[in-house]
Design a protein around this motif. Structure first.
Motif, PDB file in Angstrom:
ATOM      1  N   GLN A  21     -10.084  11.910  -5.761  1.00  0.00           N
ATOM      2  CA  GLN A  21     -10.830  10.931  -4.973  1.00  0.00           C
ATOM      3  C   GLN A  21     -12.338  11.115  -5.066  1.00  0.00           C
ATOM      4  O   GLN A  21     -13.097  10.212  -4.689  1.00  0.00           O
ATOM      5  N   THR A  53      -7.517   4.762  -4.237  1.00  0.00           N
ATOM      6  CA  THR A  53      -6.860   4.316  -3.006  1.00  0.00           C
ATOM      7  C   THR A  53      -7.284   2.891  -2.705  1.00  0.00           C
ATOM      8  O   THR A  53      -8.282   2.400  -3.238  1.00  0.00           O
ATOM      9  N   ARG A  62       0.469   6.488  -7.012  1.00  0.00           N
ATOM     10  CA  ARG A  62      -0.617   7.449  -7.232  1.00  0.00           C
ATOM     11  C   ARG A  62      -0.037   8.835  -7.521  1.00  0.00           C
ATOM     12  O   ARG A  62      -0.461   9.518  -8.462  1.00  0.00           O
ATOM     13  N   HIS A  71       0.710   4.188  -2.852  1.00  0.00           N
ATOM     14  CA  HIS A  71       0.537   5.611  -2.571  1.00  0.00           C
ATOM     15  C   HIS A  71       1.534   6.431  -3.381  1.00  0.00           C
ATOM     16  O   HIS A  71       1.164   7.474  -3.964  1.00  0.00           O
ATOM     17  N   GLU A 130       0.821  -1.209   0.000  1.00  0.00           N
ATOM     18  CA  GLU A 130       0.000   0.000   0.000  1.00  0.00           C
ATOM     19  C   GLU A 130       0.858   1.264   0.000  1.00  0.00           C
ATOM     20  O   GLU A 130       0.502   2.260  -0.635  1.00  0.00           O
TER      21      GLU A 130
END
Length: 712
Positions: free
Chosen positions: A553, A536, A522, A519, A515
């Motif tokens: 988002q 996410t 992204r 991130h 994860e």
């Protein structure tokens, strides 16, 4: 009684269950499932249960149902192994990392930074694909990185980028297929390669959709078609010119769409005016009547979709052939609305995501170009390095292996790939790997490539490795990794971080979870063509997957592309005139047949995983040669007999399968086996000049019964 009731039908003290949520590691549909491990009286058994999901709607094929068999197979590599005097011996991870540091450092001191190459695979997670690109360019400072997806998606990817300004497998959602009134399935055998998608096409037929299949063979997919165009291998671009000729002459062109949303139409119109249908029929093997029937069905239909796959794309003109199919969508205005669009049916599990985040020689994260100064500056800033320290563009996968053969690359790191079997002209590839000063392979099994390694590193399976993958429709999905890694197995991203840290790059590779890597991915992709910034882990879990591009988002993700404009700066798609291409290697008296290759339902890629599933292997134990009865008779080949198949590059031995399902001038061999049955020992290494895709699907061969032939 359902599965869950059955599993709990005995007293709990006699058994214990472990439930693992996951998704299939194989094709690009990425079906969701649970794998339940039942331990009872010292014996473990496994059950795969499909889970509902937006892509396959709770379906699993035979590969998915049995995928766990390779993950729990006793052949799994469980600890690092170094080759000593021709034999592999167990060593510790600290010894393995120390050896890599020593050899990589020595090679770059002796031969230069670009003497190291990184060769990846399109089944890795997005996180690993991203990290591989960063690892090559920051930890190793080499320009030489590419991956086996070059052999899979490069033609369609390049065509999509040039025509639309963006490359995503499908321009529509899978759920729109039943609303398409005419579909062209070109060089794709969905029924065997992505079988959980077939109900979409069944629904379309129930809605009276007219399906056209283009394939030299009759397959489970062509059997659902209303019209099967049994094309001569390699002549797809020419066939589309014939379809366009009819569409232009009979008035199925959408002039308003062309004027408002495209450019380049006039050049195509002029080119098509020179086309003669009789000539197209002669060179493609498709009659004028069939060409007219197909063109009218697609031209008249209110909505239409075109799907291409490796049969069209793995050609030395694969890029231009795909461009011509895209032309067909554009001139009829069948794109950007429900039930109308173009799609490249991605082959590998993460063939889409793996090419978006810096895993290719010419790319940086977010589908940025490594040659674009603004793109380089942005990614360098994210990574915390000077833009001048970012290497330039490398070469394609096969070209990289040629550099290995030429000893320009003397050290190679291979992760989740098997280039000895998957590359064309495989004999040259194998000879090249023997010349390396140091070969490291990270894999779950001792593949044909790993056998040649100086060091093998044990990598995790899909049941163990958490991360994200992007399916064929551009939906980013989350895959848990519930199972504990066996032995000393590590995840790909962990291996890369440990090597990078040993090389003094800890600042850039201090990740402790998948994860964390996502991130950073992204941020690195933000503002790029493949923008994942708004995606996410939490969103993916809550929504069952999120489409890219997704710039924020609160953005829903783009399920259908091009509703109002294309991704070029002017908003218009590019139409291009495409010549009638003839394959570079033609039949002659010495090599009188065309060879084409492909897949079978029970196996995946080079078979390293599926051949370790007893259920799958039992269905297809060995490779085979499909040959027409008349052709078999001409060359004295009996059904189920051993046959020597020979090209200008080498030969293989396979068992014959006499069938009327294939053209008389063509033979077919699947791609899933190595050694004496490795079809890529004879395929053509010639590359498409635009995308560097090898011409796997057409080469000239001769066949003879093994009895009485010279041994190989």
């Amino acid at each position: 009684m359902n599965v869950r009731q059955h599993l709990h039908s005995k007293p709990l003290e006699e058994k214990s269950n472990t439930v693992m949520d996951t998704q299939c590691p194989f094709c690009s549909v990425q079906c969701k499932m649970q794998v339940i491990e039942v331990q009872e009286k010292g014996r473990k058994t496994y059950q795969a249960i499909p889970l509902d999901n937006p892509a396959s709607q709770g379906r699993l094929c035979i590969k998915g149902m049995n995928a766990h068999q390779h993950a729990v197979h006793p052949d799994r590599i469980l600890y690092p192994m170094r080759k000593v005097d021709g034999e592999f011996v167990r060593i510790s991870w600290s010894e393995a990392i120390r050896l890599i540091k020593e050899m990589f450092t020595r090679i770059q001191q002796e031969d230069g930074l670009d003497a190291l190459g990184v060769y990846g695979g399109a089944t890795v997670t997005n996180e690993t694909a991203y990290l591989l690109g960063k690892f090559a360019r920051v930890a190793l400072k080499t320009k030489h990185i590419d991956y086996n997806g070059r052999y899979c998606m490069s033609a369609a990817a390049t065509a999509g980028n040039k025509a639309f300004g963006i490359d995503r497998g499908l321009t529509n959602q899978l759920s729109e297929i039943p609303f398409s009134k005419c579909m062209i399935l070109a060089g794709t055998n969905i029924a065997e390669c992505q079988p959980t998608l077939m109900p979409y096409f069944t629904q379309a037929k129930e809605n009276r959709s007219f399906i056209i299949a283009i394939d030299p063979r009759e397959t489970a997919t062509t059997k659902i078609a209303d019209l099967h165009l049994k094309i001569k291998p390699g002549m797809d671009a020419a066939l589309v010119n014939g379809l366009l000729k009819v569409i232009f002459e009979e008035g199925y062109v959408d002039q308003t769409f062309i004027a408002d949303r495209t450019k380049g139409f006039e050049a195509l119109q002029e080119h098509i005016s020179t086309i003669e249908l009789e000539h197209i029929a002669e060179i493609t093997g498709i009659s004028v009547k069939q060409i007219q029937t197909a063109a009218r069905a697609y031209g008249k239909a209110e909505t239409g979709m075109i799907f291409t796959a490796r049969g069209v794309e793995q050609q030395t003109d694969g890029y231009m052939a795909v461009r011509n199919f895209i032309n067909l969508s554009l001139v009829t205005g069948k794109i950007g609305k429900i039930g109308s669009g173009y799609g490249a049916i991605t082959g590998q599990g993460n063939g889409q995501g793996a090419r978006e985040h810096g895993h290719k020689a010419d790319q940086l994260p977010g589908y940025r170009s490594i040659e674009n100064p603004e793109h380089r500056a942005y990614v360098a800033k994210v990574w915390g390095i000077d833009e001048q320290d970012l290497p330039g563009k490398g070469v394609s996968a096969y070209e990289m292996l040629e550099k290995v053969y030429q000893q320009e690359i003397t050290g190679l790191f291979v992760i989740s790939s098997n280039p000895v079997v998957s590359s064309p002209n495989a004999n040259l590839v194998e000879e090249g790997l023997k010349k390396l000063k140091f070969l490291v392979v990270a894999d779950m099994f001792v593949s044909e490539t790993a056998r040649m390694a100086d060091l093998i590193l044990p990598a995790s399976s899909y049941l163990e490795n958490e991360g994200t993958l992007t399916n064929l429709e551009g939906r980013v999905t989350y895959r848990p990794g519930n199972r504990e890694c066996p032995g000393e197995v590590k995840h790909d991203w962990q291996i890369l971080c440990e090597v990078a840290i040993a090389l003094g790059k800890e600042t850039y590779f201090s990740f402790s979870s998948a994860e964390e890597i996502f991130h950073e991915l992204r941020i690195a992709s933000r503002g790029g063509i493949a923008d994942y910034y708004g995606i996410t882990y939490d969103r993916i879990k809550q929504e069952g997957g999120v489409y890219w591009p997704c710039p924020s988002q609160d953005h829903p993700g783009a399920g259908r592309l091009f509703e109002t404009s294309f991704a070029h700066p002017d908003g218009k798609a590019e139409i291009v005139a495409v010549d009638n291409h003839v394959p570079k290697e033609q039949m002659n008296d010495q090599f009188p047949l065309y060879l084409t290759t492909g897949r079978v339902m029970t196996h995946y890629l080079t078979g390293v995983q599926t051949r370790r599933s007893h259920t799958l292997l039992a269905r297809d134990v060995e490779s085979y040669l499909e040959i027409h009865p008349k052709t078999a008779k001409k060359y004295r080949i009996e059904d189920a007999s051993l046959v020597k198949v020979e090209s200008r590059r080498g030969s293989i031995i396979v068992r014959s399968k006499v069938t009327e399902d294939i053209r008389e001038d063509t033979v077919f061999v699947p791609m899933h086996w190595g050694d004496l049955q490795n079809v890529n020992k004879i395929t053509n290494q010639a590359l498409d000049p635009n995308c560097k895709m090898p011409g796997f699907k057409v080469c000239a061969v001769k066949v003879n019964p093994l009895v009485g032939t010279v041994s190989i």
